[in-house]
Enzyme design. Structure first.
Site, mmCIF file in Angstrom:
data_model
loop_
_atom_site.group_PDB
_atom_site.id
_atom_site.type_symbol
_atom_site.label_atom_id
_atom_site.label_comp_id
_atom_site.label_asym_id
_atom_site.label_seq_id
_atom_site.Cartn_x
_atom_site.Cartn_y
_atom_site.Cartn_z
ATOM 1 N N LYS A 150 -2.796 7.146 1.169
ATOM 2 C CA LYS A 150 -2.375 7.435 2.546
ATOM 3 C C LYS A 150 -1.215 8.434 2.493
ATOM 4 C CE LYS A 150 -1.944 4.933 6.913
ATOM 5 N NZ LYS A 150 -3.200 5.412 7.496
ATOM 6 N N GLU B 162 -15.577 7.874 6.990
ATOM 7 C CA GLU B 162 -14.760 7.131 7.945
ATOM 8 C C GLU B 162 -14.551 7.982 9.195
ATOM 9 O OE1 GLU B 162 -11.026 6.432 5.958
ATOM 10 O OE2 GLU B 162 -10.715 8.553 5.541
ATOM 11 N N ARG C 90 0.825 -1.204 0.000
ATOM 12 C CA ARG C 90 0.000 0.000 0.000
ATOM 13 C C ARG C 90 0.862 1.258 0.000
ATOM 14 N NH1 ARG C 90 -4.522 0.880 4.586
ATOM 15 N NH2 ARG C 90 -2.666 1.255 5.835
#
Length: 295
Positions: free
Chosen positions: A153, A186, A54
């Site tokens: 991210k 979220e 990721r």
């Protein structure tokens, strides 16, 4: 006196008090970089390869070329834990664009900066996992998928920080962020799930939610246990009327929510499905086959 932990910076180790980056680093100046939060349990780094995958995917999305291979990055994480004699730890892995000048042009950055910090993190202390968290729905909207989306991210977490400030001001444990259409996205640093009539639901990443590794693991656990898991748009009212709500994240693991905007969730206690998922997740993180050994 407790010994200082060592910090990895571009292939070298420095005591915490001496670990530094340049004030011209684009990660510091512009939030230009990517990161991962990772956990080690009892001598094994849980889902380390998935976290590294990721990290490199996030870097690719922002056209950041990480200067070492995935294999060398994995080894660097393991060696940092060994140097600090840590077998259970939280790991923060950061790759910034590197040192440039005061302008925005990333071509001025000659080489990315790689930082590995290992230590411990305490989130939701006290009886949060036994009793559940309190939360509010924040006015801070998640960045849309055509902007600095949390699908990547990146080091851009300002809207999470603003939402956390709002939660602190409201004297609750956590904030929940909506997207610009008003659907649930979220938490400030966690994915979110609801349970209604035995069906588990979570927002799709098209809302701008992170492609959470813990989220994925929990979905896999739920499927193995025979639960139906649906990725769908969730409204604030869906949250209020849910039987159970819980957060997932690498640092937080699986944490129940008991109250949102003063609305009690279910009976105000962690629900049976949440408790079962918490138990199964805890068993999984202790399975050395699910990670990379530090030894």
């Amino acid at each position: 006196m407790e010994k200082e932990l060592f910090i990895y910076v571009d292939g070298k180790y420095y005591p915490k008090s001496e670990a530094k980056i340049s004030v011209y680093d684009h990660g510091f100046l512009y939030g230009d970089g990517v990161f991962e939060g990772i956990r080690a349990y009892n001598g094994s780094v849980f889902k380390l390869k998935e976290h590294i995958d990721r990290l490199y995917a996030s870097a690719r999305a922002i056209l950041l070329e990480i200067p070492i291979t995935k294999e060398k990055m994995i080894n660097a994480v393991i060696e940092t834990l060994k140097k600090n004699k840590l077998t259970t730890a939280y790991i923060r892995l950061v790759v910034s664009r590197g040192v440039g000048d005061l302008g925005l042009d990333p071509r001025k950055c000659s080489k990315p900066t790689i930082i590995i910090i290992t230590g411990r993190i305490k989130l939701h202390e006290g009886g949060a996992k036994e009793e559940g968290l309190t939360a509010i729905i924040s006015w801070v909207k998640r960045d849309p998928v055509d902007a600095t989306t949390h699908e990547v991210k990146s080091l851009n977490y300002l809207n999470s920080i603003l939402a956390k400030i709002e939660a602190n001001s409201a004297n609750v444990d956590e904030a929940i962020c909506l997207n610009k259409e008003g659907f649930v996205c979220e938490g400030v640093a966690e994915n979110i799930f609801t349970v209604s009539n035995g069906v588990i639901m979570t927002p799709p990443t098209s809302t701008g939610a992170l492609r959470g590794i813990t989220r994925k693991v929990v979905i896999e656990i739920a499927n193995k246990l025979g639960y139906t898991v649906i990725k769908k748009e969730i409204t604030p009212t869906d949250l209020f009327l849910a039987d159970e709500v819980f957060f997932t994240g690498t640092a937080a693991e699986v944490v129940p929510v008991k109250d949102i905007n003063k609305r009690r969730i279910g009976d105000g206690k962690p629900g049976p499905i949440t408790r079962r998922l918490m138990k199964e997740y805890h068993k999984l993180v202790l399975d050395p086959k699910e990670g990379v050994s530090i030894r």
